[in-house]
Every structure is written in C-alpha cells, then in structure tokens.
Design an enzyme around this catalytic site. Sequence first.
Site, PDB file in Angstrom:
ATOM      1  N   TYR A 149       0.897  -1.303   0.004  1.00 31.53           N
ATOM      2  CA  TYR A 149      -0.128   0.051  -0.195  1.00 31.53           C
ATOM      3  C   TYR A 149       0.776   1.262  -0.152  1.00 31.53           C
ATOM      4  CZ  TYR A 149      -3.762  -3.331   0.635  1.00 31.53           C
ATOM      5  OH  TYR A 149      -4.744  -4.540   0.598  1.00 31.53           O
ATOM      6  N   TYR A 430     -10.898  -3.897   9.887  1.00 35.19           N
ATOM      7  CA  TYR A 430     -11.873  -3.260   9.016  1.00 35.19           C
ATOM      8  C   TYR A 430     -11.495  -3.706   7.600  1.00 35.19           C
ATOM      9  CZ  TYR A 430      -9.644   1.207   8.436  1.00 35.19           C
ATOM     10  OH  TYR A 430      -8.661   2.246   8.078  1.00 35.19           O
TER      11      TYR A 430
END
Length: 430
Positions: A149, A430
């Site tokens: 990322y 999440y």
Amino acid sequence: MTDARSIPVDPTSLERLAGQQLTYRNIDMSLPADAEAFFRADARGFLDSEPSAEVITATTAALEARRNIGVFEVGADEGALPVATVNSWVTPLTVPGGEVDMWAISSVTVSGTHRRRGIARALLEGELRAAASAGVPIAGLTVSEATIYGRYGFASAIPAARITVDTRRAGWAATAPAGRVEYIDKETLRDHLSTLHDVARTQRSGQIAGWKLRWDRVAGLTPDHPSAASVRGVRYLDEHGAVRGVMAYKLAEIPDTFRFEMTIFHISAVTSDALTALWGFALQHDLVDRISVDLRPIDDPLPWLVSDRRGVEVVVHDHGWLRILDVPAALSARTYRAPIDVVLRVVDSLGFAEGSWRLTVDDSIARVVPEADAAVDVVLDVAALSALYVGGVSAVQLRAAGLLDATAQVAASIDDAFRAAEAPLLGIWY
C-alpha cells in the site's frame, strides 16, 4: 456525512479495466446472486472457508451499508464470482481534538488467476479518486500484506501492541479499584462492546466507528465464529454501578498441563479504573498461566501494573494505515500540542496532496494555505505526512530513516506539535 454508495465507479479505472476485457461495476447487495458472489469471492481472496448460506445472509446486511465493487470478465454469467473485490464507506476517524471523515477501504482481493494485471492498482487508485471526488480528505485501511500500500501513498500511522503475559512470572501489583467485575451473557456483551466503543473511540486518535456485525462476531454471535461456544464476557461497574469497561475472551487448555491460556478478543474501557480492574481479573484468574491479546495501544499501562514486568511481552506492529488526500482539510481538522509555523513540500505521485503548504498553529488551531513561492522547511512524501497525521509516529524517526528532509530542530518541532497526548489506537480490523 457522505454516503459512499452515492459515488459512481471511477471512470479512469473503468476505462483501464475495460481495455483488458474486464467489467468494473457496483454490486447491488439487494440482489441475492450478486451479494453471494461478492461475499464468496471475498472469502476466497482471504483464504477463508467457503461460506455457508447462513454466513452469507448474516454478512450481507452489513455489506448493504457499503459501496461494494466487483471486477468481472466481460460477458460473465449472472451470479459469476468477481475476479476482484473492494468495498468502502465513510466513517468518522478520531484525530487529536476531534474527528474527520475518512474513506474506509476493505475487502481488497484479486483472484489468483488474475494477478499481475494491474487490477489491484485500478481498484485502489479508483477508491482514492472516488474519495477525493466526494470531498473526503483522508482514506484508511487495515492490511494483510504490508508491502502493497505504500506505492499508493498509504503509511502505517497507527501502530498496535500484541501483548503476551506469563501470569505466574508477572504477578499482580496494582491496587484493586472500587467497583466490581461480573460475568455477562453474549447479547449483553455485544451491546456493551458497541456502547463503550462509541465512547472509547473518541478518547484516543486513530479509532473509527464500529458496526453491529463487528460486535456480533467479537461476542461469538455469528455463525462463522471459529470458537463461538468458548466466548465469555465480563464487565466492570464502577462504585456507582455504571458500566465503564467490558472484555470478551476465551479459555483453552494448554496441552497436558491442566492449565489454561486466556485469549482476549477485545477490551474496551473508558476509565483507567475500568482497565485496571479488567486486567486484574485476567491476570489473577484461577488456572490461567498465559494471556494473549492484540490491538492494544503501545502505551498500555499493563507492564506497570504487575510485579515483574519481564513477564509481559509487548510486540509492536503496524495496524492502521492512512492516506491523506486533501492537505488543508486534513491538517486543519485536528488540534496540535504546540505552536508551529512551517512550509511543507508534499510529494504525491498521484497528485492529490502535491504542493507546498504553510502550516501555522496558534492556540492549537491550525491554518493551512498553499505557499508556492515560500522557502520550504520540510520535504516529505505524502506517505510520511500520513504517518505523522494522528500523532503516533515520530518526525525525528522519519528523518533518521531518510523519509523527511528537514533540520533536526524542525523535525523536533513537528513532533512537539503533532504528537498525541496518548498513543493512537485502532482496536478493530476493518
């Protein structure tokens, strides 16, 4: 707050994937075939077991509140599994002094049959462009692979501690707070987890809002929980009878010992007394020799509550990743611990945060304006700025790593201003 479901798929990613004979589209979770295909592809991507019909039904209700996107082969039959998935929603992110809207990204998967085709890039850049178009100033995610990322401007901004305790060595030294700890049933556990998280998440930067399915899972109330029958819960009530803390955990025998390990799934405490009481319950539990828990703040007081801190092992790891999209909106949304006046030159290969910005803080309130012609005090990539954002990463450390170009004095002044009073925390995935 923006409803992410109202934001259409990104046209740039749509065109890029169409060039590979791939369809990039929103998933209508009200259509059973689409919902099942999305969830089964998500499970496959994370190497989970094939979900049962009961699990799919339980999960679909939560996914209906999100913007769910799938990538399909052109001409795929109805109900065909997508070859890639992503979902997102807008949630409040706690920052020092308040909250800011964050574009939360989850369920990022690409099928093993379609790797190395730029699909992940299209998905993630598409999410960032969608968030920016909606005026959301920052994006965030939790990751299973930490090397992916950074290329999109994300950085590890909210570290977490994994704590393991040898209870017989650690002992217990703290004074018991007034109040009491008592057992609760799973439904009450679920409700307390939700209610107390809503309070606790405002007390430390880095937290986001929870949702019902998250707490159902922690409490062992979902059909896919691997050890639902073992989940137990306790709560702490203060001397006035108010619930101030809750803990979900399980016990498992250590083979051939007649002793047990306690695995704590979640602790939520809104007072220091509540946290001390819950830790005391765990460390003084009969027949428990070992305790393990993850996603604790790196400044958790436990090592100072025991007799021998060498019985407490704390391993710090990355957890919450952030990506600033709008520098003025993000930096002006939080407060600061010290005055500062610096010009930041932010480098952003995707262009969202690119530019020179003067950050002026007076009485903890920030003013951020573009400064194209001013002398620059700091040069840093957007990932480095994102790492600093919620106050859990040191500018001095980033400078030492070559990720922030500034004098030692300027880096120290950034730390003085940016660091949060308490270590940031993200207590959920999440």
